[in-house]
Design an enzyme around this catalytic site. Structure first.
Site, short mmCIF file in Angstrom:
data_model
loop_
_atom_site.label_atom_id
_atom_site.label_comp_id
_atom_site.label_asym_id
_atom_site.label_seq_id
_atom_site.Cartn_x
_atom_site.Cartn_y
_atom_site.Cartn_z
N THR A 168 1.66 -22.58 -27.90
CA THR A 168 1.31 -23.88 -27.30
C THR A 168 0.45 -23.91 -26.07
OG1 THR A 168 3.46 -25.01 -28.46
CG2 THR A 168 1.91 -26.37 -26.78
N TYR A 220 -2.31 -30.98 -31.89
CA TYR A 220 -2.93 -29.65 -31.46
C TYR A 220 -2.86 -28.54 -32.19
CZ TYR A 220 1.39 -27.76 -30.18
OH TYR A 220 2.81 -27.20 -30.12
N SER A 267 4.13 -19.45 -32.60
CA SER A 267 5.24 -18.34 -32.74
C SER A 267 5.94 -18.82 -34.11
CB SER A 267 6.00 -18.80 -31.39
OG SER A 267 7.00 -20.01 -31.40
N GLN A 268 5.77 -19.85 -34.61
CA GLN A 268 6.66 -19.85 -36.06
C GLN A 268 6.02 -18.99 -36.81
OE1 GLN A 268 4.20 -22.27 -34.75
NE2 GLN A 268 2.95 -22.54 -36.32
N THR A 279 6.63 -21.44 -27.95
CA THR A 279 8.15 -21.62 -27.49
C THR A 279 9.04 -21.52 -28.68
OG1 THR A 279 8.18 -24.23 -27.44
CG2 THR A 279 7.60 -22.99 -25.58
N ASP A 280 8.68 -21.89 -29.76
CA ASP A 280 9.76 -21.90 -30.96
C ASP A 280 10.53 -20.80 -31.43
OD1 ASP A 280 8.97 -24.49 -31.14
OD2 ASP A 280 7.50 -24.34 -33.06
N LYS A 323 16.08 -22.42 -26.86
CA LYS A 323 15.38 -23.79 -26.86
C LYS A 323 16.20 -24.98 -27.33
CE LYS A 323 11.05 -25.80 -28.32
NZ LYS A 323 9.69 -25.70 -29.15
N GLU A 350 40.41 -17.60 -36.15
CA GLU A 350 40.51 -18.34 -37.36
C GLU A 350 40.21 -17.34 -38.61
OE1 GLU A 350 39.25 -22.58 -37.53
OE2 GLU A 350 38.16 -21.96 -35.87
#
Length: 338
Positions: A24, A37, A70-71, A103-104, A176, A293
């Protein structure tokens, strides 16, 4: 040779190489919607040109490693980026490195680099929540802050840091937390490493020694699948992941990394067959503790500690790529917070 934007004021300024991957921060508006975008549409040179006074902070070189959102980051991009950082960090004329990134999946790339880069030179990752053409785009301010962190003497030896919204985060804990807000990156368990003010970077605690793992030789890394727990879950996804060739499984469990009894039993059965099982949590805060647990010792499972599911996957991939497969040794790596 990389493109360069050197200061005409002083050759004594530190030299920083910016490695651009897209995201981005390099995005440009698209007419498909008011907020639409396209990522990776703007060069690193254009981005740094929008940062007032950048030439007074450092001499800056540029390289384009990738031009993607970044995906779409892959193991191969991670390895290319890590190798290039290693090469540049070995040069006497390079003082620090800065990586622009979407950022992803920034937290995953940050952890991979943090685990595999042996250099003491600062490596700072930076991105933006708004594209470069947006009203009040945050890219220039984030870039300036990242430059100030990269040139700070206390940045050495801290591994990979993430800088956005005037906040310095360590690679182990940063995540994030918001889909759209500029303060999206937080370090919920360990807290930030520091902040950036108009006068420079301020660190809140000293750096700590860290251990790095050898960089894997090639992509793809060993397959590690994340399975998300939910009410009424059965073991179908566990079995499907194993059938697809997973060598490791990360459970994004409920609460303290728990899941239905059939799911835990399937993880334990997979562990007997050599598939490393890690219990993480879908909760955003708190550690996953051993033998609370779930009887990890008896079942051959690993507790993720403070690693969220995405980070647990990255760490387990790097460990498996280096031949680390026994639950006790894997657990030791997950217990680290440096």
């Amino acid at each position: 040779m990389p493109a360069s934007s050197s200061s005409p004021l002083s050759s004594s300024l530190p030299r920083i190489v910016i490695l651009s991957t897209g995201g981005t921060i390099a995005g440009a508006a698209d007419a498909r919607s008011k907020g639409g975008y396209n990522a990776a549409a703007v060069s690193a040179q254009s981005l740094i040109a929008a940062v007032p006074g950048a030439e007074e902070i450092a001499r800056i070189d540029f390289e384009q490693v990738a031009a993607i959102g970044s995906q779409d980051i892959t193991d191969a991009v991670w390895l290319t980026l890590a190798r290039r950082i290693t090469e540049l960090a070995a040069r006497d004329d390079v003082d620090a490195l800065l990586v622009t990134h979407g950022t992803d999946t920034m937290e995953e790339t940050a952890l991979f680099l943090h685990l595999t880069l042996a250099t003491d030179k600062p490596v700072v990752m930076v991105g933006a929540m708004r594209p470069s053409t947006a009203l009040s785009g945050d890219g220039p301010a984030n870039l300036r802050a990242a430059l100030m962190v990269a040139t700070h003497p206390e940045s050495r030896g801290r591994g990979v840091m993430v800088v956005l919204n005037d906040t310095i985060h360590g690679a182990r804990d940063v995540t994030k937390t918001s889909t759209t807000q500029v303060e999206t990156f937080q370090s919920p368990n360990l807290g930030p490493l520091g902040y950036v003010t108009p006068n420079g970077a301020v660190f809140l605690r000293p750096g700590t020694p860290r251990i790095t793992l050898p960089l894997p030789e090639s992509a793809p890394l060993p397959r590690v699948s994340i399975v998300h727990a939910y009410a009424g879950m059965d073991d179908l996804l566990i079995k499907a992941a194993i059938d697809a060739g997973a060598r490791g499984l990360v459970l994004a469990g409920v609460g303290d990394g728990n899941a239905a009894r059939t799911v835990i039993a399937a993880l334990a059965e997979a562990a007997k067959a050599g598939v490393v099982g890690v219990r993480a949590s879908r909760c955003p805060l708190g550690p996953v503790l051993r033998n609370i647990e779930v009887s990890d010792d008896a079942l051959g499972l690993v507790a993720a500690g403070l690693h969220n599911p995405a980070k647990a996957r990255v760490l387990l991939q790097v460990l498996l790529a280096n031949g680390v497969t026994t639950p006790t040794t894997v657990q030791s790596a997950f217990d680290r917070t440096d």
